[in-house]
Design an enzyme around this catalytic site. Structure first.
Site, PDB file in Angstrom:
ATOM      1  N   HIS A   1      16.816   1.832  11.992  1.00  0.00           N
ATOM      2  CA  HIS A   1      16.524   1.794  13.433  1.00  0.00           C
ATOM      3  C   HIS A   1      15.295   0.907  13.644  1.00  0.00           C
ATOM      4  CE1 HIS A   1      16.673   2.723  17.535  1.00  0.00           C
ATOM      5  NE2 HIS A   1      16.377   4.008  17.538  1.00  0.00           N
TER       6      HIS A   1
ATOM      7  N   GLN B   1      13.102   0.754  16.995  1.00  0.00           N
ATOM      8  CA  GLN B   1      12.292   1.960  17.192  1.00  0.00           C
ATOM      9  C   GLN B   1      10.937   1.808  16.490  1.00  0.00           C
ATOM     10  OE1 GLN B   1      13.035   5.140  18.792  1.00  0.00           O
ATOM     11  NE2 GLN B   1      10.835   5.317  18.442  1.00  0.00           N
TER      12      GLN B   1
ATOM     13  N   ARG C   1      24.535  -0.841  18.851  1.00  0.00           N
ATOM     14  CA  ARG C   1      24.225   0.502  18.320  1.00  0.00           C
ATOM     15  C   ARG C   1      25.508   1.017  17.685  1.00  0.00           C
ATOM     16  NH1 ARG C   1      20.990   5.717  20.346  1.00  0.00           N
ATOM     17  NH2 ARG C   1      19.379   4.291  19.627  1.00  0.00           N
TER      18      ARG C   1
ATOM     19  N   ASP D   1      12.172  13.402  12.888  1.00  0.00           N
ATOM     20  CA  ASP D   1      13.400  13.006  13.587  1.00  0.00           C
ATOM     21  C   ASP D   1      14.385  14.161  13.412  1.00  0.00           C
ATOM     22  OD1 ASP D   1      15.450  11.578  14.851  1.00  0.00           O
ATOM     23  OD2 ASP D   1      15.989  10.463  13.039  1.00  0.00           O
TER      24      ASP D   1
ATOM     25  N   CYS E   1      10.907   9.963  17.442  1.00  0.00           N
ATOM     26  CA  CYS E   1      11.625   8.894  18.153  1.00  0.00           C
ATOM     27  C   CYS E   1      12.369   9.420  19.376  1.00  0.00           C
ATOM     28  CB  CYS E   1      12.577   8.194  17.201  1.00  0.00           C
ATOM     29  SG  CYS E   1      13.753   9.305  16.410  1.00  0.00           S
TER      30      CYS E   1
ATOM     31  N   ARG F   1       8.918   1.658  23.726  1.00  0.00           N
ATOM     32  CA  ARG F   1      10.221   1.039  23.443  1.00  0.00           C
ATOM     33  C   ARG F   1      10.429  -0.157  24.381  1.00  0.00           C
ATOM     34  NH1 ARG F   1      14.285   3.912  21.020  1.00  0.00           N
ATOM     35  NH2 ARG F   1      15.266   1.857  20.977  1.00  0.00           N
TER      36      ARG F   1
HETATM   37  N1  NVA Z   1      18.479   9.766  13.351  1.00  0.00           N
HETATM   38  C1  NVA Z   1      18.891   9.814  14.737  1.00  0.00           C
HETATM   39  C2  NVA Z   1      18.038   8.920  15.555  1.00  0.00           C
HETATM   40  C3  NVA Z   1      18.342   8.934  17.027  1.00  0.00           C
HETATM   41  C4  NVA Z   1      17.483   7.980  17.800  1.00  0.00           C
HETATM   42  C5  NVA Z   1      20.354   9.446  14.829  1.00  0.00           C
HETATM   43  O1  NVA Z   1      20.772   8.512  14.128  1.00  0.00           O
HETATM   44  O2  NVA Z   1      21.082  10.087  15.582  1.00  0.00           O
HETATM   45  N1   CP Z   2      15.010   6.921  20.015  1.00  0.00           N
HETATM   46  C1   CP Z   2      16.168   6.400  20.492  1.00  0.00           C
HETATM   47  O1   CP Z   2      16.717   5.431  19.966  1.00  0.00           O
HETATM   48  O2   CP Z   2      16.638   7.019  21.604  1.00  0.00           O
HETATM   49  P1   CP Z   2      18.113   6.871  22.186  1.00  0.00           P
HETATM   50  O3   CP Z   2      19.047   7.412  21.134  1.00  0.00           O
HETATM   51  O4   CP Z   2      18.124   7.692  23.444  1.00  0.00           O
HETATM   52  O5   CP Z   2      18.381   5.428  22.449  1.00  0.00           O
END
Ligand code: NVA
Ligand code: CP
Length: 333
Positions: free
Chosen positions: A156, A159, A129, A246, A286, A314
């Site tokens: 992502h 997801q 990540r 989101d 998400c 998930r």
């Molecule tokens: N767009 C958000 C998604 C989090 C799961 C981010 O990148 O923070």
């Molecule tokens: N939706 C998602 O990826 O959640 P987290 O950021 O908590 O992993």
């Protein structure tokens, strides 16, 4: 473009417990998964069917990843991704290790390529990540073991596996369904466009001016003939089969919070907005939700909301992905 994805096989819903001899052949053995486009429509079909089978409990008697380890590298925070990959590896008989960036200093304490060349000696897969999609490409280029994208600023993809599992559970085939994404043209929006390319769903992305999804992602989707629409017109949500949103301020964008909150006024998903989607339509997010910004608790708790079922998926979708990528590996020790 791959689509359309075949509909899920719903002919037999009774539970059949797997034995080691009845497991399907892993369909993405040893491959990286940095984008939804790293799988074909046919492979997506297999992964989603496996996810449903896992959700039904049919895999509880087998441990196909016994003796295998997954390293999880986090430059950013996570609840769902961290927990579901970790629990998923455990349930499949394997093991997961969480490495925070404070510990390993990806690209600061140590070169990304050297991190990859170390991890590959000990573990059988890496989930990352990260901020830059390039960091994942670099990990993948230098690690012999598969690398999975657990979110980047750009995409992502894991997801979206859970999201499409959730959509199929509610609506059956996604072919021709109108999936309307409203809000920031961010990693989620880009991956939604990829899923339109892969499945034959009709994807509409509704953003304020200046917050459109990645231009290259959009151009490629249009070039390949995907049914993708980009608009600033909120009436695009009317009659949607799926309404998806989101956060307006993604991880790493905290400095832009004020400007973004102003720009996204009117784009909040409220119960009133949910009355405008199709009678059978569902609301997905998400998570995490920033309540008071892109949505409100009355929307995530609304009868049309499936956000917590989506979060549950998930686990199932990623277990299926892990199996199809790592299921053919033999423990190296
Ligand atoms: N767009 C958000 C998604 C989090 C799961 C981010 O990148 O923070
Ligand atoms: N939706 C998602 O990826 O959640 P987290 O950021 O908590 O992993």
């Amino acid at each position: 473009m791959n689509g359309p994805i075949p509909a899920a096989d719903r002919s037999s819903q009774q539970i059949t417990l797997h034995t080691p001899d009845t497991l399907p052949a892993p369909c993405m053995a040893g491959r990286d998964f940095l984008s939804n486009l790293d799988m074909s429509s046919a492979e997506l079909r297999v992964v989603l069917d496996t996810a449903s089978s896992m959700k039904r409990g049919e895999w509880r008697t087998v441990k196909p990843l016994a003796g295998l380890s997954l390293a999880m590298v986090f430059e950013k925070a996570s609840l769902r991704t961290r927990t579901t990959f970790d629990v998923g590896m455990y349930q499949l008989g394997g093991h997961a290790i969480t490495l925070s960036n404070q510990e390993i200093g990806l690209g600061t304490r140590e070169r990304v390529s050297d991190v990859a060349r170390n991890l590959e000696r000990w573990v059988d897969g890496v989930m990352g990540r990260v901020y830059l999609q390039q960091t994942l490409s670099e990990l993948a280029a230098h690690a012999e073991v598969p690398v999975i994208n657990g979110l980047s600023d750009m995409l992502h993809p894991v997801q979206l596996l859970a999201d499409y599992q959730s959509i199929e559970e509610e609506l059956g085939s996604v072919q021709g369904r109108r999936v309307v994404y409203i809000g920031d043209g961010n990693n989620l929006a880009n991956s939604h466009i990829h899923m339109g390319m892969l499945t034959g769903s009709r994807v509409t992305v509704v953003t304020p001016v200046g917050f459109e999804p990645n231009g290259a992602v959009l151009q490629e989707a249009l070039r390949q003939g995907a049914d993708v629409t980009l608009t600033n017109d909120l009436s695009a949500i009317d009659g949607a089969d799926v309404l998806y949103t989101d956060v307006w301020i993604s991880m790493g964008q905290e400095d832009e919070a004020d400007r973004r909150r102003k720009a996204f006024q009117g784009y909040q998903v409220t119960p009133q907005m949910l009355e405008r989607i199709a009678p059978h339509g569902i609301f997905l997010h998400c998570l995490p939700a920033h309540y008071g910004e892109e949505t409100v608790p009355e929307a995530t708790e609304h009868p049309r909301s499936r956000v917590f079922d989506q979060a549950e998926n998930r686990l199932h979708a990623q277990k299926a992905l892990l199996y199809h990528i790592m299921g053919g590996m033999k423990p190296r020790w």
